[in-house]
Design an enzyme around this catalytic site. Structure first.
Site, PDB file in Angstrom:
ATOM      1  N   ALA A  97      22.101 -11.370  -2.459  1.00 34.21           N
ATOM      2  CA  ALA A  97      21.681 -12.243  -1.348  1.00 34.21           C
ATOM      3  C   ALA A  97      20.957 -13.488  -1.858  1.00 34.21           C
ATOM      4  O   ALA A  97      21.141 -14.582  -1.312  1.00 34.21           O
ATOM      5  CB  ALA A  97      20.788 -11.471  -0.385  1.00 34.21           C
ATOM      6  N   ARG A 143      10.005  -8.647   3.172  1.00 37.86           N
ATOM      7  CA  ARG A 143      11.189  -8.020   2.572  1.00 37.86           C
ATOM      8  C   ARG A 143      10.749  -6.875   1.662  1.00 37.86           C
ATOM      9  O   ARG A 143       9.805  -7.053   0.883  1.00 37.86           O
ATOM     10  CB  ARG A 143      11.878  -9.099   1.736  1.00 37.86           C
ATOM     11  N   GLU A 203      10.064  -9.988  11.268  1.00 34.52           N
ATOM     12  CA  GLU A 203      11.286  -9.335  10.786  1.00 34.52           C
ATOM     13  C   GLU A 203      11.016  -8.662   9.444  1.00 34.52           C
ATOM     14  O   GLU A 203      10.416  -9.273   8.563  1.00 34.52           O
ATOM     15  CB  GLU A 203      12.411 -10.372  10.618  1.00 34.52           C
ATOM     16  N   GLY A 261       0.823  -1.215   0.000  1.00 36.94           N
ATOM     17  CA  GLY A 261       0.000   0.000   0.000  1.00 36.94           C
ATOM     18  C   GLY A 261       0.850   1.255   0.000  1.00 36.94           C
ATOM     19  O   GLY A 261       0.486   2.270  -0.581  1.00 36.94           O
TER      20      GLY A 261
HETATM   21  P1  0O2 Z   1      15.828 -17.322   5.532  1.00 37.29           P
HETATM   22  O1  0O2 Z   1      14.399 -17.389   5.819  1.00 37.29           O
HETATM   23  O2  0O2 Z   1      16.329 -18.488   4.765  1.00 37.29           O
HETATM   24  O3  0O2 Z   1      16.225 -16.020   4.939  1.00 37.29           O
HETATM   25  P2  0O2 Z   1      20.654 -15.909  13.913  1.00 37.29           P
HETATM   26  O4  0O2 Z   1      21.004 -15.364  15.244  1.00 37.29           O
HETATM   27  O5  0O2 Z   1      21.740 -16.669  13.197  1.00 37.29           O
HETATM   28  O6  0O2 Z   1      19.323 -16.578  13.883  1.00 37.29           O
HETATM   29  P3  0O2 Z   1      21.056 -13.427  13.136  1.00 37.29           P
HETATM   30  O7  0O2 Z   1      22.423 -13.486  12.526  1.00 37.29           O
HETATM   31  O8  0O2 Z   1      20.882 -12.956  14.513  1.00 37.29           O
HETATM   32  O9  0O2 Z   1      20.380 -14.778  12.995  1.00 37.29           O
HETATM   33  O10 0O2 Z   1      20.041 -12.675  12.297  1.00 37.29           O
HETATM   34  P4  0O2 Z   1      20.255 -11.736  11.129  1.00 37.29           P
HETATM   35  O11 0O2 Z   1      21.580 -11.978  10.504  1.00 37.29           O
HETATM   36  O12 0O2 Z   1      19.890 -10.388  11.584  1.00 37.29           O
HETATM   37  O13 0O2 Z   1      19.135 -12.255  10.137  1.00 37.29           O
HETATM   38  C1  0O2 Z   1      19.153 -13.508   9.603  1.00 37.29           C
HETATM   39  C2  0O2 Z   1      18.537 -13.419   8.223  1.00 37.29           C
HETATM   40  O14 0O2 Z   1      19.205 -12.413   7.471  1.00 37.29           O
HETATM   41  C3  0O2 Z   1      18.737 -14.700   7.449  1.00 37.29           C
HETATM   42  O15 0O2 Z   1      17.644 -15.510   7.662  1.00 37.29           O
HETATM   43  C4  0O2 Z   1      18.792 -14.210   6.020  1.00 37.29           C
HETATM   44  O16 0O2 Z   1      17.501 -13.951   5.508  1.00 37.29           O
HETATM   45  C5  0O2 Z   1      19.513 -12.914   6.173  1.00 37.29           C
HETATM   46  N1  0O2 Z   1      20.956 -13.092   6.127  1.00 37.29           N
HETATM   47  C6  0O2 Z   1      21.825 -12.856   7.127  1.00 37.29           C
HETATM   48  N2  0O2 Z   1      23.088 -13.094   6.737  1.00 37.29           N
HETATM   49  C7  0O2 Z   1      23.028 -13.479   5.450  1.00 37.29           C
HETATM   50  C8  0O2 Z   1      24.025 -13.861   4.490  1.00 37.29           C
HETATM   51  O17 0O2 Z   1      25.232 -13.891   4.748  1.00 37.29           O
HETATM   52  N3  0O2 Z   1      23.566 -14.213   3.249  1.00 37.29           N
HETATM   53  C9  0O2 Z   1      22.243 -14.187   2.922  1.00 37.29           C
HETATM   54  N4  0O2 Z   1      21.906 -14.550   1.683  1.00 37.29           N
HETATM   55  N5  0O2 Z   1      21.283 -13.843   3.819  1.00 37.29           N
HETATM   56  C10 0O2 Z   1      21.675 -13.495   5.061  1.00 37.29           C
HETATM   57  P5  0O2 Z   1      17.787 -17.089   7.604  1.00 37.29           P
HETATM   58  O18 0O2 Z   1      17.721 -17.602   8.966  1.00 37.29           O
HETATM   59  O19 0O2 Z   1      18.966 -17.482   6.778  1.00 37.29           O
HETATM   60  O20 0O2 Z   1      16.440 -17.477   6.965  1.00 37.29           O
END
Ligand code: 0O2
Ligand code: 0O2
Length: 222
Positions: free
Chosen positions: A153, A79, A141, A24
């Site tokens: 990413a 996102r 999130e 929106g």
């Molecule tokens: P999905 O759904 O596959 O995207 P943690 O404590 O490890 O749980 P953290 O580091 O505290 O997580 O959280 P952060 O880094 O703030 O957020 C995690 C999410 O950010 C990930 O979700 C990804 O979506 C994204 N992300 C963080 N780091 C990377 C990275 O190096 N590469 C990519 N491609 N994405 C990243 P998930 O858990 O992977 O789930």
């Protein structure tokens, strides 16, 4: 399984609601003919398999509970993709001011990119969902990033999935270089953004259909 479905219900609803609300934003900017900081919006409910993996990583029980909900703030994830790095700040400001959610944490992986090369702005929000048993406030999130950050990413995510998180050195180095290239692309685009805006204004004026309801055939700006 029924317990999980019941537990995840409010998160599923939150993703659907947040997608509508944040899409929106885009339409409102478009209506006012202002450059929209939001290019497109996606959302997902964290798959149960990913929830399971995260509980193993964090050493917490894999069961639908408040403790799990607190440890995994991204069960509901939305996102927002932006054209320019500057747009991210505008979106962040807008989200902070909303009264239908409360931002409780922010992580700036743009100023402080991750070692992998990952860049994005993360916000954790409290969001109230109306259920048949009353209001339930859940965590969600919101990730905000440019198209270039998103491109990087999504490729990195697929490669990590393919190699089960153990990327060969060569690919890791290539990804680091690709992250730098994406960063430079964002910088370049910011530098020429004014020119892009002019072109977009011209294009949207040109493609706008005449307003038939009022029987007038008018081009914008005329
Ligand atoms: P999905 O759904 O596959 O995207 P943690 O404590 O490890 O749980 P953290 O580091 O505290 O997580 O959280 P952060 O880094 O703030 O957020 C995690 C999410 O950010 C990930 O979700 C990804 O979506 C994204 N992300 C963080 N780091 C990377 C990275 O190096 N590469 C990519 N491609 N994405 C990243 P998930 O858990 O992977 O789930
Ligand atoms: P439109 O009209 O294409 O903008 P839904 O719940 O059906 O609205 P869905 O299919 O669950 O949405 O959406 P998802 O997978 O969460 O997000 C997909 C939306 O993001 C779609 O738009 C895609 O067109 C848009 N999208 C995905 N990748 C890109 C991209 O690279 N560039 C652009 N510009 N848009 C992208 P909608 O919502 O179907 O509507």
């Amino acid at each position: 399984m029924k317990e999980w479905k019941q537990f995840l219900g409010p998160y599923k609803q939150a993703v659907a609601e947040l997608k509508v609300k944040l899409k929106g934003l885009r339409s409102q900017y478009e209506l006012e003919n202002i450059h929209t900081p939001v290019e497109f919006v996606t959302g997902r409910l964290k798959p149960l398999a990913s929830i399971y993996d995260k509980t193993l990583e964090k050493g917490i029980p894999f069961e639908p509970s408040e403790a799990l909900a607190k440890e995994l703030p991204d069960i509901a994830g939305v996102r927002l993709m932006c054209q320019f790095v500057d747009d991210i700040g505008k979106v962040v400001q807008t989200l902070r001011q909303r009264t239908d959610m409360r931002v409780i944490e922010e992580r700036d992986y743009i100023s402080n990119k991750k070692a992998s090369g990952y860049r994005s702005y993360h916000m954790i929000i409290e969001y109230p969902v109306q259920t048949i048993h009353g209001e339930k406030t859940i965590l969600a999130e919101i990730q905000i990033r440019t198209l270039a950050m998103n491109f990087w990413a999504s490729i990195e995510h697929s490669l990590n999935y393919k190699y089960k998180g153990e990327l060969p050195d060569e690919i890791r180095h290539r990804l680091e270089r690709a992250a730098e290239a994406a960063f430079r692309l964002d910088e370049e685009m910011s530098l020429i953004r004014d020119e892009i805006h002019d072109a977009q204004k011209y294009f949207s004026a040109f493609k706008e259909t005449p307003d038939r309801d009022y029987g007038e055939q008018k081009w914008k700006g005329e």
